[in-house]
Scaffold this motif. Structure first.
Motif, PDB file in Angstrom:
ATOM      1  N   ILE A  95       0.772  -1.332  -0.060  1.00  8.55           N
ATOM      2  CA  ILE A  95       0.067   0.064   0.085  1.00  8.55           C
ATOM      3  C   ILE A  95       0.893   1.154  -0.178  1.00  8.55           C
ATOM      4  CG2 ILE A  95      -1.640   1.331   1.412  1.00  8.55           C
ATOM      5  CD1 ILE A  95      -3.284  -1.455   1.683  1.00  8.55           C
ATOM      6  N   ARG A  96       1.916   1.169   0.792  1.00  7.29           N
ATOM      7  CA  ARG A  96       2.777   2.379   0.771  1.00  7.29           C
ATOM      8  C   ARG A  96       3.414   2.636  -0.681  1.00  7.29           C
ATOM      9  NH1 ARG A  96       4.103   4.534   5.869  1.00  7.29           N
ATOM     10  NH2 ARG A  96       3.976   3.209   7.673  1.00  7.29           N
ATOM     11  N   ALA A  97       3.712   1.521  -1.288  1.00  8.40           N
ATOM     12  CA  ALA A  97       4.530   1.584  -2.736  1.00  8.40           C
ATOM     13  C   ALA A  97       3.474   2.055  -3.766  1.00  8.40           C
ATOM     14  CB  ALA A  97       5.019   0.297  -3.034  1.00  8.40           C
ATOM     15  N   GLU A  98       2.076   1.338  -3.680  1.00  6.72           N
ATOM     16  CA  GLU A  98       0.964   1.619  -4.720  1.00  6.72           C
ATOM     17  C   GLU A  98       0.406   3.137  -4.302  1.00  6.72           C
ATOM     18  OE1 GLU A  98      -1.308  -1.740  -5.099  1.00  6.72           O
ATOM     19  OE2 GLU A  98       0.400  -2.874  -5.575  1.00  6.72           O
ATOM     20  N   HIS A  99       0.103   3.597  -3.271  1.00  6.31           N
ATOM     21  CA  HIS A  99      -0.503   4.474  -2.883  1.00  6.31           C
ATOM     22  C   HIS A  99      -0.425   5.526  -2.074  1.00  6.31           C
ATOM     23  CE1 HIS A  99      -3.693   2.078  -4.763  1.00  6.31           C
ATOM     24  NE2 HIS A  99      -3.584   0.999  -3.903  1.00  6.31           N
ATOM     25  N   GLY A 100       1.325   5.487  -1.665  1.00  5.91           N
ATOM     26  CA  GLY A 100       1.780   6.488  -0.669  1.00  5.91           C
ATOM     27  C   GLY A 100       1.439   6.339   0.712  1.00  5.91           C
ATOM     28  N   ASP A 101       2.372   6.993   1.451  1.00  5.97           N
ATOM     29  CA  ASP A 101       2.236   6.646   3.071  1.00  5.97           C
ATOM     30  C   ASP A 101       1.161   7.099   3.484  1.00  5.97           C
ATOM     31  OD1 ASP A 101       4.745   5.272   3.195  1.00  5.97           O
ATOM     32  OD2 ASP A 101       5.652   7.409   2.972  1.00  5.97           O
ATOM     33  N   GLU A 102       0.363   8.134   2.919  1.00  5.26           N
ATOM     34  CA  GLU A 102      -0.932   8.814   3.285  1.00  5.26           C
ATOM     35  C   GLU A 102      -2.042   7.775   3.255  1.00  5.26           C
ATOM     36  OE1 GLU A 102      -1.289  12.332   0.932  1.00  5.26           O
ATOM     37  OE2 GLU A 102      -2.585  11.363  -0.267  1.00  5.26           O
ATOM     38  N   TYR A 134       1.926   8.247   8.411  1.00  9.83           N
ATOM     39  CA  TYR A 134       0.446   7.681   8.092  1.00  9.83           C
ATOM     40  C   TYR A 134      -0.401   9.213   8.259  1.00  9.83           C
ATOM     41  CZ  TYR A 134       1.093   8.671  13.160  1.00  9.83           C
ATOM     42  OH  TYR A 134       1.465   9.360  14.546  1.00  9.83           O
ATOM     43  N   THR A 135      -1.691   8.741   7.810  1.00 13.66           N
ATOM     44  CA  THR A 135      -2.527   9.799   8.089  1.00 13.66           C
ATOM     45  C   THR A 135      -3.195   9.572   9.443  1.00 13.66           C
ATOM     46  OG1 THR A 135      -3.115  10.013   5.720  1.00 13.66           O
ATOM     47  CG2 THR A 135      -4.875  10.649   7.378  1.00 13.66           C
ATOM     48  N   THR A 136      -3.231  10.690  10.091  1.00 16.02           N
ATOM     49  CA  THR A 136      -3.785  10.798  11.626  1.00 16.02           C
ATOM     50  C   THR A 136      -4.988  11.671  11.836  1.00 16.02           C
ATOM     51  OG1 THR A 136      -2.762  10.820  13.817  1.00 16.02           O
ATOM     52  CG2 THR A 136      -2.219  12.774  12.680  1.00 16.02           C
ATOM     53  N   SER A 137      -5.406  11.604  13.285  1.00  9.21           N
ATOM     54  CA  SER A 137      -6.400  12.638  13.456  1.00  9.21           C
ATOM     55  C   SER A 137      -5.818  13.242  14.554  1.00  9.21           C
ATOM     56  CB  SER A 137      -7.548  11.426  14.105  1.00  9.21           C
ATOM     57  OG  SER A 137      -7.083  10.779  15.287  1.00  9.21           O
ATOM     58  N   LEU A 367       5.744   7.857  26.865  1.00  3.60           N
ATOM     59  CA  LEU A 367       6.384   7.421  25.464  1.00  3.60           C
ATOM     60  C   LEU A 367       6.685   8.618  24.605  1.00  3.60           C
ATOM     61  CD1 LEU A 367       7.628   4.677  24.463  1.00  3.60           C
ATOM     62  CD2 LEU A 367       5.692   4.628  23.138  1.00  3.60           C
ATOM     63  N   PRO A 368       7.686   9.279  24.351  1.00  8.25           N
ATOM     64  CA  PRO A 368       7.807  10.349  23.497  1.00  8.25           C
ATOM     65  C   PRO A 368       7.214  10.101  22.059  1.00  8.25           C
ATOM     66  CG  PRO A 368      10.013   9.422  24.045  1.00  8.25           C
ATOM     67  CD  PRO A 368       9.016   8.650  24.478  1.00  8.25           C
ATOM     68  N   ALA A 369       6.599  11.106  21.398  1.00  8.20           N
ATOM     69  CA  ALA A 369       6.083  10.947  20.258  1.00  8.20           C
ATOM     70  C   ALA A 369       7.129  11.021  19.126  1.00  8.20           C
ATOM     71  CB  ALA A 369       4.961  12.308  20.023  1.00  8.20           C
ATOM     72  N   THR A 370       6.928  10.407  17.997  1.00  7.31           N
ATOM     73  CA  THR A 370       7.975  10.095  17.013  1.00  7.31           C
ATOM     74  C   THR A 370       7.370  11.095  15.659  1.00  7.31           C
ATOM     75  OG1 THR A 370       8.106   7.903  17.766  1.00  7.31           O
ATOM     76  CG2 THR A 370       9.025   8.541  15.595  1.00  7.31           C
ATOM     77  N   PRO A 371       8.145  11.959  15.211  1.00  6.95           N
ATOM     78  CA  PRO A 371       7.736  12.592  14.208  1.00  6.95           C
ATOM     79  C   PRO A 371       6.977  12.020  12.923  1.00  6.95           C
ATOM     80  CG  PRO A 371       9.912  13.312  14.728  1.00  6.95           C
ATOM     81  CD  PRO A 371       9.786  12.102  15.573  1.00  6.95           C
ATOM     82  N   ASN A 372       6.069  12.514  12.378  1.00  6.97           N
ATOM     83  CA  ASN A 372       5.418  11.806  11.336  1.00  6.97           C
ATOM     84  C   ASN A 372       5.486  12.632  10.053  1.00  6.97           C
ATOM     85  OD1 ASN A 372       3.241  10.785   9.710  1.00  6.97           O
ATOM     86  ND2 ASN A 372       1.448  11.319  10.791  1.00  6.97           N
ATOM     87  N   LYS A 373       6.037  12.097   9.081  1.00 10.54           N
ATOM     88  CA  LYS A 373       6.477  12.830   7.866  1.00 10.54           C
ATOM     89  C   LYS A 373       5.207  13.333   6.880  1.00 10.54           C
ATOM     90  CE  LYS A 373       8.594   9.994   4.555  1.00 10.54           C
ATOM     91  NZ  LYS A 373       7.223   9.525   3.557  1.00 10.54           N
ATOM     92  N   VAL A 374       4.031  12.208   7.329  1.00 14.04           N
ATOM     93  CA  VAL A 374       2.734  12.415   6.545  1.00 14.04           C
ATOM     94  C   VAL A 374       2.228  13.754   7.156  1.00 14.04           C
ATOM     95  CG1 VAL A 374       0.750  11.674   5.761  1.00 14.04           C
ATOM     96  CG2 VAL A 374       2.790  10.317   5.436  1.00 14.04           C
ATOM     97  N   GLN A 375       1.640  14.616   6.399  1.00 12.71           N
ATOM     98  CA  GLN A 375       0.962  16.008   6.987  1.00 12.71           C
ATOM     99  C   GLN A 375      -0.298  16.011   7.059  1.00 12.71           C
ATOM    100  OE1 GLN A 375       2.979  18.385   8.520  1.00 12.71           O
ATOM    101  NE2 GLN A 375       4.623  17.050   8.128  1.00 12.71           N
ATOM    102  N   ARG A 376      -1.072  14.829   6.399  1.00 11.77           N
ATOM    103  CA  ARG A 376      -2.430  14.525   6.472  1.00 11.77           C
ATOM    104  C   ARG A 376      -3.000  14.021   7.851  1.00 11.77           C
ATOM    105  NH1 ARG A 376      -1.851  17.322   2.917  1.00 11.77           N
ATOM    106  NH2 ARG A 376      -1.733  16.652   0.373  1.00 11.77           N
ATOM    107  N   PHE A 377      -4.437  14.892   7.953  1.00 11.61           N
ATOM    108  CA  PHE A 377      -4.905  14.715   9.298  1.00 11.61           C
ATOM    109  C   PHE A 377      -6.434  14.945   9.134  1.00 11.61           C
ATOM    110  CE2 PHE A 377      -3.883  19.015   9.631  1.00 11.61           C
ATOM    111  CZ  PHE A 377      -4.904  19.551  10.253  1.00 11.61           C
ATOM    112  N   ILE A 378      -7.387  14.379   9.954  1.00  4.23           N
ATOM    113  CA  ILE A 378      -8.474  14.681  10.128  1.00  4.23           C
ATOM    114  C   ILE A 378      -8.967  15.131  11.421  1.00  4.23           C
ATOM    115  CG2 ILE A 378      -9.613  13.140   8.180  1.00  4.23           C
ATOM    116  CD1 ILE A 378     -10.283  11.293  10.504  1.00  4.23           C
ATOM    117  N   PRO A 379     -10.130  16.255  11.785  1.00  2.00           N
ATOM    118  CA  PRO A 379     -10.359  16.069  13.078  1.00  2.00           C
ATOM    119  C   PRO A 379     -10.994  14.786  13.506  1.00  2.00           C
ATOM    120  CG  PRO A 379     -11.380  17.723  11.658  1.00  2.00           C
ATOM    121  CD  PRO A 379     -10.746  16.725  10.672  1.00  2.00           C
ATOM    122  N   VAL A 380     -10.811  14.540  14.775  1.00  2.00           N
ATOM    123  CA  VAL A 380     -11.133  12.941  15.033  1.00  2.00           C
ATOM    124  C   VAL A 380     -12.480  12.471  14.638  1.00  2.00           C
ATOM    125  CG1 VAL A 380     -11.787  13.517  17.447  1.00  2.00           C
ATOM    126  CG2 VAL A 380     -10.354  11.423  17.082  1.00  2.00           C
TER     127      VAL A 380
END
Ligand SMILES: Nc1nc2c(c(=O)[nH]1)N[C@H]1C(S)=C(S)[C@@H](COP(=O)(O)OP(=O)(O)OC[C@H]3O[C@@H](n4cnc5c(=O)[nH]c(N)nc54)[C@H](O)[C@@H]3O)O[C@H]1N2
Ligand SMILES: Nc1nc2c(c(=O)[nH]1)N[C@H]1C(S)=C(S)[C@@H](COP(=O)(O)OP(=O)(O)OC[C@H]3O[C@@H](n4cnc5c(=O)[nH]c(N)nc54)[C@H](O)[C@@H]3O)O[C@H]1N2
Ligand SMILES: [Mo]
Length: 759
Positions: A95-102, A134-137, A367-380
Motif C-alpha cells: 500500500i505504501r508503494a502503490e498509494h503512498g504513505d498517506e 501515516y494519516t492521523t487524527s 512514551l515520547p512522540a515520533t515525528p510523522n512525515k505525512v502531514q495529512r490529518f482529520i479532526p477526530v
C-alpha cells in the motif's frame, strides 16, 4: 501459591491477588481515599471468554474480498503469528508503494489502557511513523469542539485540559458554582493513565462544607451527588446558551456587567452587548423550560456572590457546541471574575477525576512522540467523511483539509465501533479500505469488523508505569499473570512487523520491556529533578510500587497575571484579550459558527421534536469505561435482561404504558437498538438517558441498519459536525422514539468469540 502484585487501570490503582496463574481478585490501592467499584470487573476481564486467543484473519479477506465488501459478517480463520506478521508487512509495504504513505490511516483514537509504555496508540503511531508515516487524527472525542474553539477565545486550552483553578481556591473564595451538566459522580471514577487517588468527590464535599452552593443545571438531578445539597435547575438539552444569554441580559439590567474589565481585558463587548437586547428571561424560558423567576434569581445571585462557572464536556458534544462554551466565557468576563481568586470559568470539573485537584506542576512519564512525515490529518470525529470522500476536502478551522484515499486502517487501543456516531453510516464507510488491522485483547465490536486481528495482552500480563498528569501518584505495574492464550504485547507484535520491513532496531532502540520501563522512568526522574523535585531511583520505585508526587503548596487560580495586568501578561489571542468577538472567525465567514456567542437552535432537540419523540442523551457509563469492562460483573449487574438500561422519567413511561424492567426498541431514521427500562422521577420529562459502551451487537452482523440487540446508543446518535469551525461530534443532539419489544428476545452474542472456521 498466592501472589500480590501492584498494577493500575484508568479507574484506579490496585493490587492483584494471583492464585495458580489466575487473577482471583483485585484490591484497591491503599492510598486511594475513594476507590472505584469498577475494580470488581477486572478479574472477570482478564480471563473472559471474549479474550482473543490467537491471531485471526477474516475469511473473505483471505479469499480476496477486500475493498467494497461489507465487514462484520464473515467467519475468522485462525493463523499463526508468523503468517499474520507476514500478511501485514506485505500489505503495508504494497500500500505504501502503490498509494503512498498517506493511504494508511493510523489515527487510532482511543483510551487504550493505563500503562504509559505499552500505550497501544503511542506504540502503533511510533511504528507507523518510523515506517514512513501515516494519516492521523487530531483532538479528542471528549472535547474536540472546545479544543478548536477556545484558542480563538482565550488563547489557550488550559481551561479545558490544563491546570485549572483548584478546588482549594474555589473552596476558599467562591460562594456559588454554576454547573451546566452538573458534577456527575460517575465521571470521577477515571483518569487517563490511572487514578491513584480519587480526590474528585472529597474535594467537592469539602468545598460545600465550607459554604459553596452548587447549582446543577442539567436535565438530570442525578448529575450531582445528593449529599452536596445542590440546587437543581432542570433544563432542556442543547439550550444552555439561551439560559446564559438571559442571565447576561439580567446582569446588564442590574448594572452588574463589569464594564471596566470588559474594556481593559476583552474585545467585542460593543458587539455582544447589543445582541443581548432581546435575550430576556421570558425569551429564554420558552426555549429552556427554566422559569423566568429562576433565571432572574440566578442572575441576582451571580451579581452579588463570588462565583465559579463551569460546564461539563458533554455540553459541547452537541449541535453548535461552540456556543455554550463561548457564552460561558462571556458571562465570566461580564462578572469580571476571570483571574480573581477561586473564581472565573473552567470546563470539566464534573467530567473526570483530577480536574482541579492539586498536584505540583510536574511532567508525567510517557512514551515520547515520533515525528510523522505525512502531514495529512482529520479532526477526530470525521472518520466516516474521510473514508467516504477520498480526494475531497473538509473545512476545519479556516482551512480546507485534503482527504487522502485511505487503503489501510490500523487501530490499536481504541474502538470506533464504540466511540463513533451513526454506526450504520460508519459500517458502510468501513467497507471502503482494502485492509483493516486491529490489535485488541478482546473480541470487541471493532475486532469483529477487522480483517487481521492481533491478540494483545492486558496490563496484567506485562510490566509498565501507570501515570496521569491529573493524579498524585505514579504506579509500578508488575506483570501478574503470563500472557493469556497466544496474546502478545502490542510492542512485540509491532517489533516483528518492523523486523519484516527492516526497521526493528529503530523501533525497539534495542531495549526490551524492562529496559524501556526503566528508561521512561529515568527520563521522567531527570525532568522532575530539573524542576526542583527528585523522585526516588528506579529500584526503590519498583519495589515500593508507587511514588507520590507532591501537592501544590498554595490554592491555584488561573489567569491571575492577566487579570492584574493584561498589557504585561496578554493572552495568546490575536488581540491579547478575551475575544467575545473574533476577527479571525469572522474572516472564515462560516454559516454555522458566527464570530461571537450566538443562539443557534440545535438541529435535533425538544424544540423541534414531534409529540412522541424523546431527546436521547448518551452518557458516560457508570458501570465501565466506554466499552472497556463491558464483559465484567459491574456492567452485567446493571443490565436489564442483558440489555443496556435506558432511563426514562416516570411521566414519559406512564404516557407509553411502560414499566421498570420492560424491554424497548429505541429507534430513529439512523438505526435501532434494544434497551431495558429504568425509571426516575428526577429526570426532565422528554429526556431519555442511555450510557455508551454496550458492545454493538447487530442482529445480522455486517448488515447496515440491523437492530443492535444489546443497546449501543451510537446506532442512534447523529454523525454531524458541531460546526465547520471545529468539526466536533454532536452525539447529544439526538431524537428517538420508543416501542415496547413484544417478540422473543434475541440473545446477546457479542461477549463470546465470533464464528471461527479452521481451514
Ligand atoms: N454517543 C456518544 N458517543 C461517544 C461519547 C458520548 O458521550 N456519546 N463519548 C465519546 C468520548 S468522550 C470518548 S473519549 C470515546 C471513547 O472511545 P474509546 O476510547 O475508543 O473507547 P474504549 O472502549 O475505551 O476503547 C479502548 C479500546 O482499547 C482496548 N485496549 C485496552 N488495552 C489495550 C491494549 O493494551 N492494547 C490494545 N491493542 N488495545 C487495548 C480496549 O479493549 C478498548 O476496546 O467515546 C466517544 N463516543
Ligand atoms: N465512569 C466513567 N467515567 C468517565 C468515563 C466513562 O466512560 N466512565 N469517560 C471519561 C471521558 S473519556 C470523558 S470525555 C468524560 C466526559 O464527561 P462528561 O462529558 O461530563 O460526561 P457525560 O456523562 O457525557 O455528561 C455529563 C452530564 O451532562 C448532562 N448533559 C448532557 N447534555 C446536556 C446539555 O445539553 N445541557 C446540560 N446542561 N447538561 C447536559 C447529562 O445529564 C450528563 O449526565 O467522562 C470521563 N469519565
Ligand atoms: Mo472522552
Amino acid at each position: 501459591m498466592t501472589l500480590i502484585k501492584p498494577n493500575a487501570a484508568h479507574w484506579g490503582f490496585f493490587d492483584a491477588v494471583v492464585r495458580d496463574g489466575r487473577v482471583t481478585e483485585v484490591r484497591p490501592f491503599a492510598h486511594d481515599p475513594a476507590p472505584s467499584a469498577l475494580l470488581r470487573s477486572m478479574a472477570d476481564a482478564v480471563h473472559a471468554p471474549s479474550r482473543i486467543d490467537q491471531p485471526y484473519v477474516r475469511k473473505g479477506w483471505l479469499r480476496g474480498q477486500r475493498a467494497g465488501t461489507p465487514r462484520g459478517g464473515d467467519a475468522f480463520i485462525p493463523v499463526s503469528w508468523e503468517k499474520a506478521t507476514r500478511l501485514i508487512a506485505e500489505e503495508a509495504a504494497r500500500i505504501r508503494a502503490e498509494h503512498g504513505d498517506e493511504a494508511i490511516f493510523g489515527g487510532s483514537y482511543g483510551w487504550s489502557s493505563a500503562g504509559r509504555f505499552h500505550h497501544a496508540k503511542s506504540q502503533l503511531q511510533r511504528f507507523l511513523a518510523l515506517g514512513g508515516g501515516y494519516t492521523t487524527s487530531v483532538n479528542a472525542y471528549s472535547y474536540a469542539t472546545a479544543q478548536a474553539l477556545l484558542p480563538h477565545v482565550l488563547g489557550t486550552n488550559e481551561v479545558l485540559l490544563g491546570k485549572v483553578t483548584s478546588w482549594e481556591a474555589i473552596q476558599a473564595h467562591a460562594k456559588i458554582m454554576l454547573c451546566f451538566g452538573g458534577l456527575a459522580a460517575k465521571n470521577g471514577l477515571v483518569s487517563a493513565g490511572g487514578a491513584g487517588a480519587h480526590d474528585y468527590i472529597p474535594a467537592m464535599r469539602r468545598a460545600v462544607a465550607a459554604g459553596l452552593r452548587i447549582v446543577n443545571i442539567s436535565p438530570f438531578r442525578g448529575d450531582t451527588e445528593e449529599d452536596l445539597g445542590a440546587d437543581w435547575v432542570p433544563i432542556r438539552p442543547g439550550t444552555d446558551t439561551a439560559l446564559m444569554m438571559a442571565i447576561a441580559h439580567e446582569l446588564i439590567a442590574l448594572g452588574r456587567a463589569d464594564e471596566a474589565f470588559l474594556a481593559t481585558h476583552c474585545v467585542g463587548w460593543d458587539r455582544l452587548k447589543p445582541s443581548l437586547a432581546g435575550r430576556t428571561p421570558e425569551w429564554a424560558s420558552a426555549i429552556t423550560g427554566v422559569p423566568v423567576a429562576t433565571i432572574q434569581a440566578l442572575a441576582r445571585d451571580l451579581a452579588r456572590l463570588p462565583s465559579m462557572l463551569t460546564a461539563s464536556w458533554s455540553v459541547q458534544r452537541a449541535d453548535y457546541g461552540e456556543q455554550p462554551y463561548w457564552m460561558l466565557v462571556a458571562l465570566a468576563a461580564m462578572l469580571g471574575s476571570i483571574g480573581q481568586p477561586g473564581q472565573g470559568v473552567a470546563f470539566g470539573y464534573g467530567s473526570i477525576n483530577g480536574m482541579g485537584t492539586s498536584r505540583r506542576d510536574l511532567p508525567s512519564p510517557s512514551l515520547p512522540a515520533t515525528p510523522n512525515k505525512v502531514q495529512r490529518f482529520i479532526p477526530v470525529a470525521r472518520i466516516a467523511d474521510l473514508l467516504e470522500n477520498p480526494g475531497g476536502t473538509l473545512p476545519f478551522n479556516g482551512r480546507d483539509l485534503p482527504l487522502p484515499d485511505i487503503r489501510m486502517v490500523w487501530w490499536a487501543g481504541g474502538n470506533p465501533f464504540h466511540h463513533h456516531q451513526d454506526l450504520n453510516r460508519l459500517l458502510r464507510a468501513w467497507s471502503k479500505p482494502e485492509t483493516i488491522v486491529v490489535n485488541e485483547p478482546w473480541w470487541t465490536s471493532l475486532a469483529r469488523h477487522a480483517d487481521i486481528v492481533l491478540p494483545a495482552t492486558t496490563t496484567l500480563e506485562r510490566n509498565d508505569l501507570g501515570a496521569s498528569g491529573r493524579d498524585r501518584f505514579v504506579r509500578a505495574m508488575h506483570q501478574c499473570v503470563p500472557p493469556q492464550g497466544l496474546a502478545r504485547n502490542d510492542h512485540d507484535a509491532l517489533a516483528d512487523v518492523a523486523d519484516a520491513l527492516g526497521y526493528r532496531e529503530r523501533f525497539t532502540e534495542q531495549r526490551d520491556e524492562m529496559a524501556w520501563v526503566r528508561h521512561l522512568y529515568e527520563r521522567w526522574r531527570v525532568n522532575c529533578t530539573r524542576m526542583g523535585w527528585e523522585p526516588p531511583d528506579f529500584e526503590q520505585f519498583w519495589s515500593e510500587g508507587h511514588v507520590q508526587v507532591p501537592r501544590e503548596d498554595e490554592p491555584f487560580t488561573q489567569f491571575t497575571d492577566f487579570a492584574a495586568d493584561p498589557e504585561a501578561h496578554p493572552l495568546d489571542t490575536p488581540t491579547g484579550k478575551v475575544e467575545l468577538w473574533s476577527e479571525t472567525i469572522a474572516g472564515f465567514a462560516l454559516p454555522d459558527c458566527p464570530p461571537m456567542p450566538s443562539w443557534l437552535p440545535p438541529r435535533e432537540s425538544l424544540l423541534s421534536a414531534a409529540e412522541d419523540e424523546l431527546h436521547l442523551l448518551s452518557l458516560q457509563p457508570p458501570t465501565r469505561l466506554h466499552g472497556q469492562m463491558d464483559m465484567g460483573r459491574v456492567a452485567a449487574e446493571a443490565k436489564i435482561q442483558g440489555r443496556e438500561p435506558i432511563t426514562l422519567s416516570t411521566a414519559d413511561a406512564a404516557k407509553r404504558g411502560l414499566k421498570e424492567g420492560d424491554i424497548v426498541r429505541v429507534f430513529n431514521a439512523r438505526g435501532a437498538c434494544l434497551g431495558g427500562v429504568k425509571l426516575r422521577d428526577d429526570l426532565l420529562e422528554g429526556v431519555a438517558l442511555m450510557a455508551t459502551g454496550a458492545w454493538f451487537d447487530p442482529l445480522e452482523p455486517g448488515v447496515p441498519g440491523s437492530l443492535c440487540v444489546h443497546g449501543n446508543p451510537n446506532v442512534l446518535a447523529p454523525d454531524i459536525a458541531t460546526s465547520t469551525l471545529t468539526q466536533g461530534l454532536s452525539a447529544q443532539s439526538c431524537l428517538v422514539r420508543l416501542e415496547r419489544w413484544e417478540g422473543p428476545l434475541p440473545p446477546v452474542k457479542v461477549h463470546v468469540p465470533p464464528p471461527i472456521e479452521v481451514e
